[in-house]
Each structure stands twice: as structure tokens, then as C-alpha cells.
Design a protein around this motif. Sequence first.
Motif, PDB file in Angstrom:
ATOM      1  N   THR A 267       0.813  -1.217   0.000  1.00 27.14           N
ATOM      2  CA  THR A 267       0.000   0.000   0.000  1.00 27.14           C
ATOM      3  C   THR A 267       0.845   1.264   0.000  1.00 27.14           C
ATOM      4  O   THR A 267       0.370   2.335   0.353  1.00 27.14           O
ATOM      5  N   GLN A 268       2.097   1.152  -0.411  1.00 22.30           N
ATOM      6  CA  GLN A 268       2.949   2.323  -0.555  1.00 22.30           C
ATOM      7  C   GLN A 268       2.577   3.145  -1.782  1.00 22.30           C
ATOM      8  O   GLN A 268       2.978   4.291  -1.909  1.00 22.30           O
ATOM      9  N   THR A 269       1.831   2.567  -2.696  1.00 26.66           N
ATOM     10  CA  THR A 269       1.515   3.225  -3.958  1.00 26.66           C
ATOM     11  C   THR A 269       0.806   4.554  -3.737  1.00 26.66           C
ATOM     12  O   THR A 269      -0.134   4.655  -2.947  1.00 26.66           O
ATOM     13  N   GLU A 270       1.253   5.573  -4.464  1.00 21.26           N
ATOM     14  CA  GLU A 270       0.579   6.867  -4.490  1.00 21.26           C
ATOM     15  C   GLU A 270       0.341   7.291  -5.926  1.00 21.26           C
ATOM     16  O   GLU A 270       1.174   7.059  -6.805  1.00 21.26           O
ATOM     17  N   LEU A 271      -0.782   7.941  -6.150  1.00 18.09           N
ATOM     18  CA  LEU A 271      -1.103   8.504  -7.451  1.00 18.09           C
ATOM     19  C   LEU A 271      -1.258  10.009  -7.303  1.00 18.09           C
ATOM     20  O   LEU A 271      -2.194  10.478  -6.664  1.00 18.09           O
ATOM     21  N   TRP A 272      -0.327  10.761  -7.865  1.00 20.09           N
ATOM     22  CA  TRP A 272      -0.370  12.217  -7.855  1.00 20.09           C
ATOM     23  C   TRP A 272      -1.084  12.673  -9.122  1.00 20.09           C
ATOM     24  O   TRP A 272      -0.810  12.157 -10.217  1.00 20.09           O
ATOM     25  N   VAL A 273      -1.987  13.611  -8.974  1.00 21.08           N
ATOM     26  CA  VAL A 273      -2.909  14.009 -10.042  1.00 21.08           C
ATOM     27  C   VAL A 273      -2.828  15.517 -10.271  1.00 21.08           C
ATOM     28  O   VAL A 273      -2.985  16.294  -9.325  1.00 21.08           O
ATOM     29  N   ILE A 274      -2.602  15.917 -11.517  1.00 24.73           N
ATOM     30  CA  ILE A 274      -2.590  17.340 -11.861  1.00 24.73           C
ATOM     31  C   ILE A 274      -3.603  17.600 -12.983  1.00 24.73           C
ATOM     32  O   ILE A 274      -3.545  16.965 -14.041  1.00 24.73           O
ATOM     33  N   ARG A 275      -4.528  18.517 -12.717  1.00 24.30           N
ATOM     34  CA  ARG A 275      -5.431  18.962 -13.771  1.00 24.30           C
ATOM     35  C   ARG A 275      -4.723  20.026 -14.605  1.00 24.30           C
ATOM     36  O   ARG A 275      -3.981  20.856 -14.079  1.00 24.30           O
ATOM     37  N   HIS A 276      -4.947  19.991 -15.901  1.00 25.23           N
ATOM     38  CA  HIS A 276      -4.299  20.925 -16.824  1.00 25.23           C
ATOM     39  C   HIS A 276      -4.593  22.385 -16.475  1.00 25.23           C
ATOM     40  O   HIS A 276      -5.548  22.691 -15.750  1.00 25.23           O
TER      41      HIS A 276
ATOM     42  N   ALA B 295     -12.813  13.789 -15.690  1.00 28.95           N
ATOM     43  CA  ALA B 295     -12.181  12.470 -15.724  1.00 28.95           C
ATOM     44  C   ALA B 295     -11.344  12.226 -14.466  1.00 28.95           C
ATOM     45  O   ALA B 295     -11.355  11.123 -13.919  1.00 28.95           O
ATOM     46  N   LEU B 296     -10.637  13.246 -13.995  1.00 31.81           N
ATOM     47  CA  LEU B 296      -9.821  13.059 -12.793  1.00 31.81           C
ATOM     48  C   LEU B 296     -10.684  12.941 -11.539  1.00 31.81           C
ATOM     49  O   LEU B 296     -10.327  12.215 -10.597  1.00 31.81           O
ATOM     50  N   ARG B 297     -11.809  13.636 -11.507  1.00 27.30           N
ATOM     51  CA  ARG B 297     -12.736  13.466 -10.389  1.00 27.30           C
ATOM     52  C   ARG B 297     -13.302  12.050 -10.388  1.00 27.30           C
ATOM     53  O   ARG B 297     -13.452  11.414  -9.332  1.00 27.30           O
ATOM     54  N   ALA B 298     -13.597  11.538 -11.581  1.00 25.22           N
ATOM     55  CA  ALA B 298     -14.065  10.160 -11.698  1.00 25.22           C
ATOM     56  C   ALA B 298     -12.955   9.177 -11.314  1.00 25.22           C
ATOM     57  O   ALA B 298     -13.216   8.150 -10.683  1.00 25.22           O
ATOM     58  N   LEU B 299     -11.719   9.499 -11.679  1.00 19.13           N
ATOM     59  CA  LEU B 299     -10.582   8.655 -11.312  1.00 19.13           C
ATOM     60  C   LEU B 299     -10.443   8.564  -9.789  1.00 19.13           C
ATOM     61  O   LEU B 299     -10.189   7.485  -9.243  1.00 19.13           O
ATOM     62  N   ALA B 300     -10.626   9.678  -9.110  1.00 20.62           N
ATOM     63  CA  ALA B 300     -10.563   9.671  -7.647  1.00 20.62           C
ATOM     64  C   ALA B 300     -11.647   8.774  -7.064  1.00 20.62           C
ATOM     65  O   ALA B 300     -11.403   8.019  -6.106  1.00 20.62           O
ATOM     66  N   ALA B 301     -12.842   8.836  -7.629  1.00 21.95           N
ATOM     67  CA  ALA B 301     -13.928   7.986  -7.148  1.00 21.95           C
ATOM     68  C   ALA B 301     -13.597   6.509  -7.333  1.00 21.95           C
ATOM     69  O   ALA B 301     -13.819   5.689  -6.433  1.00 21.95           O
ATOM     70  N   ARG B 302     -13.048   6.168  -8.488  1.00 25.70           N
ATOM     71  CA  ARG B 302     -12.709   4.773  -8.746  1.00 25.70           C
ATOM     72  C   ARG B 302     -11.548   4.313  -7.862  1.00 25.70           C
ATOM     73  O   ARG B 302     -11.499   3.157  -7.451  1.00 25.70           O
ATOM     74  N   TRP B 303     -10.621   5.229  -7.559  1.00 26.86           N
ATOM     75  CA  TRP B 303      -9.496   4.886  -6.675  1.00 26.86           C
ATOM     76  C   TRP B 303      -9.999   4.421  -5.307  1.00 26.86           C
ATOM     77  O   TRP B 303      -9.472   3.472  -4.736  1.00 26.86           O
ATOM     78  N   ILE B 304     -11.031   5.106  -4.793  1.00 27.33           N
ATOM     79  CA  ILE B 304     -11.565   4.734  -3.480  1.00 27.33           C
ATOM     80  C   ILE B 304     -12.745   3.773  -3.604  1.00 27.33           C
ATOM     81  O   ILE B 304     -13.547   3.635  -2.703  1.00 27.33           O
ATOM     82  N   GLN B 305     -12.838   3.132  -4.772  1.00 19.92           N
ATOM     83  CA  GLN B 305     -13.792   2.042  -5.003  1.00 19.92           C
ATOM     84  C   GLN B 305     -15.243   2.497  -4.910  1.00 19.92           C
ATOM     85  O   GLN B 305     -16.110   1.778  -4.407  1.00 19.92           O
TER      86      GLN B 305
ATOM     87  N   LYS C 219     -14.679  18.695  -6.158  1.00 19.19           N
ATOM     88  CA  LYS C 219     -14.407  19.860  -6.991  1.00 19.19           C
ATOM     89  C   LYS C 219     -12.923  19.911  -7.326  1.00 19.19           C
ATOM     90  O   LYS C 219     -12.068  19.691  -6.457  1.00 19.19           O
ATOM     91  N   LEU C 220     -12.610  20.215  -8.594  1.00 19.09           N
ATOM     92  CA  LEU C 220     -11.216  20.210  -9.020  1.00 19.09           C
ATOM     93  C   LEU C 220     -10.959  21.382  -9.966  1.00 19.09           C
ATOM     94  O   LEU C 220     -11.497  21.443 -11.059  1.00 19.09           O
ATOM     95  N   ASP C 221     -10.123  22.310  -9.521  1.00 16.13           N
ATOM     96  CA  ASP C 221      -9.795  23.493 -10.312  1.00 16.13           C
ATOM     97  C   ASP C 221      -8.623  23.209 -11.250  1.00 16.13           C
ATOM     98  O   ASP C 221      -7.890  22.231 -11.083  1.00 16.13           O
ATOM     99  N   THR C 222      -8.454  24.086 -12.231  1.00 16.02           N
ATOM    100  CA  THR C 222      -7.313  23.959 -13.132  1.00 16.02           C
ATOM    101  C   THR C 222      -6.012  24.220 -12.384  1.00 16.02           C
ATOM    102  O   THR C 222      -5.975  24.937 -11.379  1.00 16.02           O
ATOM    103  N   SER C 223      -4.937  23.634 -12.889  1.00 20.01           N
ATOM    104  CA  SER C 223      -3.585  23.806 -12.328  1.00 20.01           C
ATOM    105  C   SER C 223      -3.531  23.499 -10.836  1.00 20.01           C
ATOM    106  O   SER C 223      -2.973  24.254 -10.045  1.00 20.01           O
ATOM    107  N   THR C 224      -4.129  22.375 -10.453  1.00 21.05           N
ATOM    108  CA  THR C 224      -4.091  21.960  -9.050  1.00 21.05           C
ATOM    109  C   THR C 224      -3.452  20.589  -8.927  1.00 21.05           C
ATOM    110  O   THR C 224      -3.436  19.789  -9.866  1.00 21.05           O
ATOM    111  N   LEU C 225      -2.939  20.320  -7.725  1.00 19.09           N
ATOM    112  CA  LEU C 225      -2.282  19.064  -7.408  1.00 19.09           C
ATOM    113  C   LEU C 225      -3.103  18.308  -6.364  1.00 19.09           C
ATOM    114  O   LEU C 225      -3.525  18.892  -5.363  1.00 19.09           O
TER     115      LEU C 225
END
Length: 212
Positions: free
Chosen positions: A27-36, A169-179, A189-195
Motif C-alpha cells: 500500500t505504498q503506492t501513491e497517485l499524484w494528479v494534476i489537472r491541466h 475524468a480526474l474526479r471520476a478517477l478519484a472515485a474509482r481509486w476509493i472504489q 471539486k477540481l480546479d485547473t492547475s491543481t495538485l
Amino acid sequence: MFTRGWLVARNAVRKTPLMGDDAGSVTQTELWVIRHGETEWSRSGQHTSTTDLPLTDHGIEVATSLAPRLAGIDFDMVLTSPRQRARHTAELVGFADAAVDEDLVEWDYGEYEGITTPQIRERVPNWTVWTHPSPGGESAQQVADRLDRVVSKVRTAGGRCLVFGHGHALRALAARWIQQPVSEGRYFKLDTSTLSVLGYDRETPVLLRWNS
């Protein structure tokens, strides 16, 4: 392993520890996500999927400001949507060699491409992409199927991964990550140029940081 603009050996020593590491844990895996960064249509609220818009001058400026936040952090895999707004953001942040992954494209809005939610609601009251169909576009299940492939790829690779993509798509990705169902992305909510950072709390997949 990816560093800022350079490809180095996957087994090189990390410069910084993973957040919440447990020695030897899968469970060390991390997924860092940046919106354009910002585009003309993200600023105006027009739905943008297949339309390949460039970043605005402001979008370039703000996306570039993300680079120092990733300085000195190594990634085992870096992926980007093929759209120029995502690829340019990756370049500005320092990852011009990010691998293109078609599964990271934005939700296909079909007939709603280029129009705003208020305009859609003139025809379909209370419409949202999370709760209503997009005629001629993708269903929530189709979005879930391709983002599940991203999650699987990241978990198979392990370590720290970074992706550049799009709002819905990234908001949906977050939902799928937490099953959770794709529809639960409406809460993120996800703004542009965010981490954002997805990871684990012991064996439970969680959001470690969001829209920062």
C-alpha cells in the motif's frame, strides 16, 4: 523512475519518502494528479473533451507555478492525456517525457461539447454529467471502465505515479481509486492547475490531498 524532465533507473533511491509508507507494504503506492491549466473554455464553463484547445496565457503562468512543488520528487511512472492542454501542462511542470495514455482523456460530452451547464439545463432541467446522459458521448460505465485501467496500471507499477488530465475524468478517477461509483466524483471539486494525491491509509485507498 521519472524526475523533472529526465528518465532515470526505476530502482534508483528516492529523494523523498512516500507519504504514509509502511516498510514492505504493497500500500505504498501513491497517485499524484494534476489537472491541466486554464483554457478559454475552462474559464467560460464550456464543456471541453475532444476539442483540443491550448492553454491561455494565465493558464501557462499558473501551471508553471506548480513546478517548484514537484522539485526533487521522483516518480516511477508519469502519464498524460493526449490533449495538448494536458501535455503542455506536463511540459511546463517539467515532465515533457510523460507517456501518453488515451484512457486519461476527458469525459466525452457528445452533443454537449462546447456548451455550458446553464445552456444544457434550458433543455434538460437539473442536468449534470454525473446524473444524466450526454447524448452521443460516453456513459458513466464507459468512463469507469477506462479509468479502472489507469488505476490498475498504477497499482501494478507501484511506487509513486503522476498523471496529467482533465476535470471530470480526474474526479471520476478519484472515485474509482476509493472504489466508489463514477457518480461520486461530483463531491470532488477540481480546479485547473491543481495538485491532488491519492494513496492509502493502511489497506484502505484514500484521498491524501485534494485540489491543492
